[in-house]
Scaffold this motif. Structure first.
Motif, short mmCIF file in Angstrom:
data_model
loop_
_atom_site.label_atom_id
_atom_site.label_comp_id
_atom_site.label_asym_id
_atom_site.label_seq_id
_atom_site.Cartn_x
_atom_site.Cartn_y
_atom_site.Cartn_z
N ASN A 254 46.26 31.53 27.22
CA ASN A 254 45.20 30.88 27.97
C ASN A 254 45.19 31.36 29.42
OD1 ASN A 254 43.05 28.89 28.15
ND2 ASN A 254 44.46 27.69 29.41
N GLN A 255 46.37 31.45 30.03
CA GLN A 255 46.45 31.93 31.41
C GLN A 255 45.98 33.38 31.52
OE1 GLN A 255 50.38 31.31 33.05
NE2 GLN A 255 50.44 29.17 32.41
N THR A 256 46.39 34.19 30.55
CA THR A 256 45.98 35.60 30.56
C THR A 256 44.47 35.75 30.43
OG1 THR A 256 48.08 36.37 29.64
CG2 THR A 256 46.17 37.78 29.29
N LEU A 257 43.88 34.99 29.51
CA LEU A 257 42.44 35.08 29.29
C LEU A 257 41.65 34.58 30.49
CD1 LEU A 257 42.26 33.93 25.55
CD2 LEU A 257 41.97 36.26 26.44
N LEU A 258 42.10 33.48 31.09
CA LEU A 258 41.41 32.94 32.27
C LEU A 258 41.46 33.93 33.42
CD1 LEU A 258 42.57 29.18 32.26
CD2 LEU A 258 40.27 30.07 31.80
N TYR A 259 42.62 34.52 33.65
CA TYR A 259 42.75 35.48 34.75
C TYR A 259 41.89 36.72 34.50
CZ TYR A 259 44.62 38.92 37.96
OH TYR A 259 44.75 39.87 38.93
N SER A 260 41.93 37.24 33.26
CA SER A 260 41.15 38.44 32.93
C SER A 260 39.66 38.18 33.09
CB SER A 260 41.44 38.88 31.48
OG SER A 260 42.81 39.18 31.32
N GLN A 261 39.21 37.02 32.67
CA GLN A 261 37.79 36.67 32.79
C GLN A 261 37.38 36.56 34.25
OE1 GLN A 261 36.66 33.07 30.75
NE2 GLN A 261 34.49 33.62 30.71
N LEU A 282 46.49 40.25 25.38
CA LEU A 282 47.00 38.88 25.22
C LEU A 282 48.46 38.75 25.65
CD1 LEU A 282 45.46 38.14 21.70
CD2 LEU A 282 44.73 37.12 23.87
N TYR A 283 49.18 39.86 25.67
CA TYR A 283 50.61 39.80 25.97
C TYR A 283 50.95 39.67 27.43
CZ TYR A 283 51.78 41.39 21.31
OH TYR A 283 51.94 41.47 19.96
N TYR A 284 50.17 40.36 28.26
CA TYR A 284 50.61 40.57 29.63
C TYR A 284 50.50 39.30 30.47
CZ TYR A 284 50.17 45.43 28.23
OH TYR A 284 50.29 46.61 27.56
N PRO A 285 51.58 38.92 31.16
CA PRO A 285 51.49 37.78 32.07
C PRO A 285 50.63 38.13 33.27
CG PRO A 285 53.65 38.82 32.21
CD PRO A 285 52.94 39.49 31.08
N LYS A 286 50.24 37.11 34.02
CA LYS A 286 49.29 37.28 35.12
C LYS A 286 49.77 38.29 36.16
CE LYS A 286 46.96 34.65 38.75
NZ LYS A 286 46.72 33.30 39.33
N HIS A 287 51.07 38.26 36.51
CA HIS A 287 51.54 39.14 37.60
C HIS A 287 51.46 40.62 37.20
CE1 HIS A 287 55.31 38.78 35.27
NE2 HIS A 287 55.63 39.94 35.80
N ILE A 288 51.66 40.91 35.92
CA ILE A 288 51.55 42.30 35.47
C ILE A 288 50.09 42.74 35.44
CG2 ILE A 288 51.82 43.83 33.47
CD1 ILE A 288 54.44 42.46 32.87
N LEU A 289 49.23 41.88 34.91
CA LEU A 289 47.79 42.20 34.90
C LEU A 289 47.25 42.37 36.31
CD1 LEU A 289 46.18 39.99 32.11
CD2 LEU A 289 46.35 42.48 32.18
N ASP A 291 48.82 43.36 38.98
CA ASP A 291 49.27 44.65 39.52
C ASP A 291 48.44 45.80 38.94
OD1 ASP A 291 51.38 46.38 40.88
OD2 ASP A 291 51.57 47.06 38.81
N ARG A 292 48.12 45.73 37.66
CA ARG A 292 47.39 46.82 37.02
C ARG A 292 45.91 46.83 37.41
NH1 ARG A 292 50.45 47.27 31.09
NH2 ARG A 292 52.52 47.49 32.03
N PHE A 293 45.31 45.65 37.48
CA PHE A 293 43.93 45.57 37.94
C PHE A 293 43.80 46.11 39.36
CE2 PHE A 293 42.68 42.36 34.64
CZ PHE A 293 41.48 42.95 34.27
N GLU A 294 44.67 45.65 40.24
CA GLU A 294 44.60 46.06 41.64
C GLU A 294 44.87 47.54 41.80
OE1 GLU A 294 47.26 43.52 43.76
OE2 GLU A 294 46.10 41.70 43.34
N GLY A 295 45.79 48.07 40.99
CA GLY A 295 46.07 49.51 41.06
C GLY A 295 44.87 50.34 40.67
N LEU A 296 44.17 49.92 39.62
CA LEU A 296 42.98 50.63 39.18
C LEU A 296 41.86 50.54 40.22
CD1 LEU A 296 43.02 49.49 35.45
CD2 LEU A 296 43.16 51.87 36.22
#
Length: 355
Positions: A254-261, A282-289, A291-296
């Protein structure tokens, strides 16, 4: 009173008798090393200093069967360096008595008759082979059960090697999880004729799924169903995640989906499409996502590009930056082109740079 005080002080000042050397050593005495084991390790060119550092306690055990282990492995075709490597990685092997070792050889050759392959498995998973005799009956029962599912011997061997706990426990526990997986596969629209192949792929990709609770699988699928995924889409996710869905839980997803959206500013329907393209999201916790979003985004990649090729989020920021530099050096600007090249394998990347 003065005399009493003086006497008391004098008693405190009396020298404490020293403990005899024998008494001092009792608290720290350690049994001597098993010289026969040590000598055999030297003869086999085992890195005994490494054994002493990591698992030195093994060298103090009596009885030990180092020569018998070497003889068994040599008889199976193992070379000297392989035998030495097995004993460095898993010196506990010398604590298995010859009867246990022979029983294990008989058991493993029933599913892996190729001696060269079996030696390779033992070298990679020595702890799975050199195990307690108390597990032998459970192992036999589990082998029989998985044979009854028409799983090929290679899959059964992989399960025994990489997830030995599943073969050491009662067969009924594995049967519950397998029945649950098969039931969900059928309920989600899977074809019965393809179920064996599907199950083999799932167990091959994630042997540890057998050790998970069926309730976890049920809760995760119900959560995804509540998020709007159809039965066909749930089967797709279950197949793509290959059992790793049991590693998840509703809160983390749920946290991953909310953050991604929030990051992509997409609708619920768009989010589901993105997850179907990239189930690993679905696997990645918020802090990893994050980092990857911001890097891109720092690299000039747009949100719309990420939405079109969400599998790029499976790459670490370091890999993304490295590949962007390589592509840029060959005249390819990922900011204006497709991210499929960035997201591909090294061969795809090399082909793109060559073009």
């Amino acid at each position: 009173m003065l005399r009493l005080v003086a006497t008391s002080l004098c008693l405190r000042c009396l020298p404490v008798p020293a403990l005899s050397p024998h008494i001092r050593q009792c608290g720290t005495t350690r049994p001597a090393e098993n010289q026969q084991t040590v000598d055999t390790f030297y003869d086999l060119a085992v890195d005994i200093q490494k054994v002493r550092k990591l698992k030195g306690w093994v060298l103090h055990q009596h009885p030990a069967y180092a020569k018998e282990v070497a003889h068994l492995l040599r008889d199976m075709g193992a070379s000297g360096p392989v035998i030495a490597n097995v004993l460095v990685v898993h010196p506990e092997a010398v604590l298995c008595n010859p009867e246990e070792m022979e029983a294990q050889r008989e058991l493993w050759t029933s599913v892996c008759p190729n001696r060269k392959e079996l030696v390779g498995i033992i070298e990679k998973f020595p702890a799975s082979f050199f195990t307690s005799a108390s597990h032998h009956q459970n192992q036999r029962n589990n082998i029989t059960y998985f044979h009854s599912l028409n799983l090929n011997k290679r899959i059964i061997t992989k399960l025994m090697a990489s997830a030995p706990q599943s073969f050491s426990r009662p067969v009924e526990q594995n049967q519950v999880m397998v029945d649950t997986l098969q039931r969900f596969y059928i309920e989600l629209g899977g074809e019965k004729n393809n179920m064996k192949i599907w199950l083999q792929k799932l167990l091959s990709q994630n042997p540890f799924v057998l050790l998970k609770s069926p309730d976890v699988l049920r809760q995760n699928l119900l959560f995804l169903k509540d998020r709007g995924f159809t039965t066909a889409e749930l089967l797709h996710l279950l197949s793509k995640l290959r059992g790793f869905v049991t590693e998840l839980n509703p809160d983390s997803m749920n946290q991953t989906l909310l953050y991604s959206q929030e990051m992509m500013g997409c609708s619920e329907n768009q989010l589901r499409e993105i997850v179907l393209k990239c189930p690993a999201l679905l696997y990645y916790p918020k802090h990893i996502l994050s980092d990857r979003f911001e890097g891109l985004l720092r690299a000039g990649i747009s949100v719309s590009q990420i939405m079109d090729t969400p599998t790029v989020l499976e790459l670490t920021t370091q890999i993304v930056n490295y590949r962007l530099q390589k592509l840029r050096a060959h005249g390819y600007d990922a900011r204006t082109g497709s991210l499929e090249v960035l997201n591909g394998t090294k061969r795809t990347l090399s082909r793109a740079m060559a073009n």
